[in-house]
Motif scaffolding. Structure first.
Motif, PDB file in Angstrom:
ATOM      1  N   ASN A  34       1.083  42.446 -19.251  1.00  0.00           N
ATOM      2  CA  ASN A  34       1.372  41.701 -20.587  1.00  0.00           C
ATOM      3  C   ASN A  34       0.496  42.044 -21.695  1.00  0.00           C
ATOM      4  O   ASN A  34      -0.415  42.945 -21.535  1.00  0.00           O
ATOM      5  CB  ASN A  34       1.221  40.212 -20.098  1.00  0.00           C
ATOM      6  CG  ASN A  34      -0.311  39.732 -19.789  1.00  0.00           C
ATOM      7  OD1 ASN A  34      -1.219  40.582 -19.674  1.00  0.00           O
ATOM      8  ND2 ASN A  34      -0.361  38.326 -19.594  1.00  0.00           N
ATOM      9  N   SER A  35       0.587  41.272 -22.852  1.00  0.00           N
ATOM     10  CA  SER A  35      -0.147  41.726 -23.908  1.00  0.00           C
ATOM     11  C   SER A  35      -1.672  41.712 -23.619  1.00  0.00           C
ATOM     12  O   SER A  35      -2.481  42.414 -24.306  1.00  0.00           O
ATOM     13  CB  SER A  35       0.129  40.791 -25.264  1.00  0.00           C
ATOM     14  OG  SER A  35      -0.107  39.603 -25.059  1.00  0.00           O
ATOM     15  N   GLY A  36      -2.270  40.873 -23.142  1.00  0.00           N
ATOM     16  CA  GLY A  36      -3.483  40.658 -22.869  1.00  0.00           C
ATOM     17  C   GLY A  36      -4.246  41.379 -21.511  1.00  0.00           C
ATOM     18  O   GLY A  36      -5.322  41.253 -21.479  1.00  0.00           O
ATOM     19  N   GLY A  37      -3.146  41.607 -20.833  1.00  0.00           N
ATOM     20  CA  GLY A  37      -3.781  42.590 -19.693  1.00  0.00           C
ATOM     21  C   GLY A  37      -4.054  41.493 -18.374  1.00  0.00           C
ATOM     22  O   GLY A  37      -4.405  42.187 -17.443  1.00  0.00           O
ATOM     23  N   GLY A  38      -3.816  40.212 -18.583  1.00  0.00           N
ATOM     24  CA  GLY A  38      -3.963  39.346 -17.269  1.00  0.00           C
ATOM     25  C   GLY A  38      -2.714  39.458 -16.287  1.00  0.00           C
ATOM     26  O   GLY A  38      -3.327  38.760 -15.264  1.00  0.00           O
ATOM     27  N   SER A  39      -1.767  39.943 -16.666  1.00  0.00           N
ATOM     28  CA  SER A  39      -0.539  39.700 -15.768  1.00  0.00           C
ATOM     29  C   SER A  39      -0.160  41.100 -15.627  1.00  0.00           C
ATOM     30  O   SER A  39       0.339  41.929 -16.517  1.00  0.00           O
ATOM     31  CB  SER A  39       0.522  39.111 -16.267  1.00  0.00           C
ATOM     32  OG  SER A  39       1.558  38.763 -15.285  1.00  0.00           O
ATOM     33  N   THR A  40       0.141  41.430 -14.223  1.00  0.00           N
ATOM     34  CA  THR A  40       0.748  42.988 -14.085  1.00  0.00           C
ATOM     35  C   THR A  40       1.754  42.853 -12.960  1.00  0.00           C
ATOM     36  O   THR A  40       1.872  41.780 -12.228  1.00  0.00           O
ATOM     37  CB  THR A  40      -0.603  43.851 -13.643  1.00  0.00           C
ATOM     38  OG1 THR A  40      -0.982  43.516 -12.550  1.00  0.00           O
ATOM     39  CG2 THR A  40      -1.663  44.188 -14.696  1.00  0.00           C
ATOM     40  N   SER A  41       2.360  43.853 -12.896  1.00  0.00           N
ATOM     41  CA  SER A  41       3.714  43.943 -12.051  1.00  0.00           C
ATOM     42  C   SER A  41       3.842  45.288 -11.773  1.00  0.00           C
ATOM     43  O   SER A  41       3.644  46.187 -12.414  1.00  0.00           O
ATOM     44  CB  SER A  41       4.891  43.160 -12.453  1.00  0.00           C
ATOM     45  OG  SER A  41       5.418  43.679 -13.767  1.00  0.00           O
ATOM     46  N   TYR A  42       4.425  45.533 -10.357  1.00  0.00           N
ATOM     47  CA  TYR A  42       4.647  46.814  -9.787  1.00  0.00           C
ATOM     48  C   TYR A  42       5.881  47.116  -9.120  1.00  0.00           C
ATOM     49  O   TYR A  42       6.555  46.017  -8.496  1.00  0.00           O
ATOM     50  CB  TYR A  42       3.477  47.308  -9.069  1.00  0.00           C
ATOM     51  CG  TYR A  42       2.298  47.267  -9.481  1.00  0.00           C
ATOM     52  CD1 TYR A  42       1.269  46.154  -9.616  1.00  0.00           C
ATOM     53  CD2 TYR A  42       1.616  48.278 -10.117  1.00  0.00           C
ATOM     54  CE1 TYR A  42       0.173  46.040 -10.139  1.00  0.00           C
ATOM     55  CE2 TYR A  42       0.478  48.353 -10.915  1.00  0.00           C
ATOM     56  CZ  TYR A  42      -0.164  47.170 -10.669  1.00  0.00           C
ATOM     57  OH  TYR A  42      -1.451  47.213 -11.602  1.00  0.00           O
ATOM     58  N   ALA A  43       6.409  48.086  -9.091  1.00  0.00           N
ATOM     59  CA  ALA A  43       7.713  48.552  -8.418  1.00  0.00           C
ATOM     60  C   ALA A  43       7.059  48.162  -6.836  1.00  0.00           C
ATOM     61  O   ALA A  43       5.818  48.971  -6.642  1.00  0.00           O
ATOM     62  CB  ALA A  43       8.537  49.763  -8.706  1.00  0.00           C
ATOM     63  N   ASP A  44       8.053  48.071  -5.953  1.00  0.00           N
ATOM     64  CA  ASP A  44       7.569  48.131  -4.574  1.00  0.00           C
ATOM     65  C   ASP A  44       7.132  49.660  -4.235  1.00  0.00           C
ATOM     66  O   ASP A  44       6.305  49.634  -3.243  1.00  0.00           O
ATOM     67  CB  ASP A  44       8.907  47.687  -3.708  1.00  0.00           C
ATOM     68  CG  ASP A  44       9.293  46.153  -3.584  1.00  0.00           C
ATOM     69  OD1 ASP A  44      10.275  45.891  -3.444  1.00  0.00           O
ATOM     70  OD2 ASP A  44       8.308  45.474  -4.368  1.00  0.00           O
ATOM     71  N   SER A  45       7.820  50.576  -4.551  1.00  0.00           N
ATOM     72  CA  SER A  45       7.384  51.894  -4.415  1.00  0.00           C
ATOM     73  C   SER A  45       6.017  52.409  -4.771  1.00  0.00           C
ATOM     74  O   SER A  45       5.524  53.426  -4.099  1.00  0.00           O
ATOM     75  CB  SER A  45       8.391  52.815  -5.059  1.00  0.00           C
ATOM     76  OG  SER A  45       8.460  52.880  -6.335  1.00  0.00           O
ATOM     77  N   VAL A  46       5.367  51.628  -5.370  1.00  0.00           N
ATOM     78  CA  VAL A  46       4.209  51.958  -5.903  1.00  0.00           C
ATOM     79  C   VAL A  46       3.105  51.005  -5.661  1.00  0.00           C
ATOM     80  O   VAL A  46       1.862  51.020  -5.853  1.00  0.00           O
ATOM     81  CB  VAL A  46       3.877  52.523  -7.433  1.00  0.00           C
ATOM     82  CG1 VAL A  46       4.932  53.412  -7.804  1.00  0.00           C
ATOM     83  CG2 VAL A  46       4.181  51.358  -8.316  1.00  0.00           C
TER      84      VAL A  46
END
Length: 114
Positions: free
Chosen positions: A52-64
Motif C-alpha cells: 500500500n501507499s504507506g508501506g504498512g500492508s503487503t501481499s504476495y502470490a502463493d508462489s513467492v
C-alpha cells in the motif's frame, strides 16, 4: 510523465538472492499503492506482490510467499523486492507498476540457473 525504472536483476544460482529496485518519477509516489509483476518466457503477466501507499500492508502470490519481501522508501521514491531462495521457476522479466496500472517500464531480467 510517469517513469518507472527497474534494476537489480541478473543471473543467480538456485537458492541465491537478488534485490530489485524500481525508481519512480513523474507522479506522487507516496500516494500510490504499488506492485511487482513478472513475465516468464512464453507466458503472460503474473502478479507477484503488492504494497500500500504507506508501506504498512503487503501481499504476495502463493508462489513467492515466505521467500520474497516487498518494501518501499517514499523519501527516495523507490520500490524494492528482496528475493531469497530463488528457484528456476522465478526466471522472468520483473516489472513494477502502480497497483491499478499496467507496467510501463523496460523491466529487469532475473534468471535463476545453475
Amino acid at each position: 510523465e510517469v517513469q518507472l525504472v527497474e534494476s537489480g536483476g541478473g543471473l543467480v544460482q538456485p537458492g541465491g538472492s537478488l534485490r530489485l529496485s524500481c525508481a519512480a518519477s513523474g507522479f506522487t509516489f507516496s500516494g500510490y499503492a504499488m506492485r511487482w509483476v513478472r513475465q516468464a518466457p512464453g507466458k503472460g503477466l503474473e502478479w507477484v506482490s503488492g504494497i500500500n501507499s504507506g508501506g504498512g500492508s503487503t501481499s504476495y502470490a502463493d508462489s513467492v510467499k515466505g521467500r520474497f519481501t516487498i518494501s518501499r522508501d517514499n523519501a527516495k521514491n523507490t520500490l524494492y523486492l528482496q528475493m531469497n531462495s530463488l528457484k528456476p521457476e522465478d526466471t522472468a522479466v520483473y516489472y513494477c507498476a502502480k497497483a491499478s496500472s499496467k507496467p510501463s517500464g523496460q523491466g529487469t531480467q532475473v534468471t535463476v540457473s545453475s
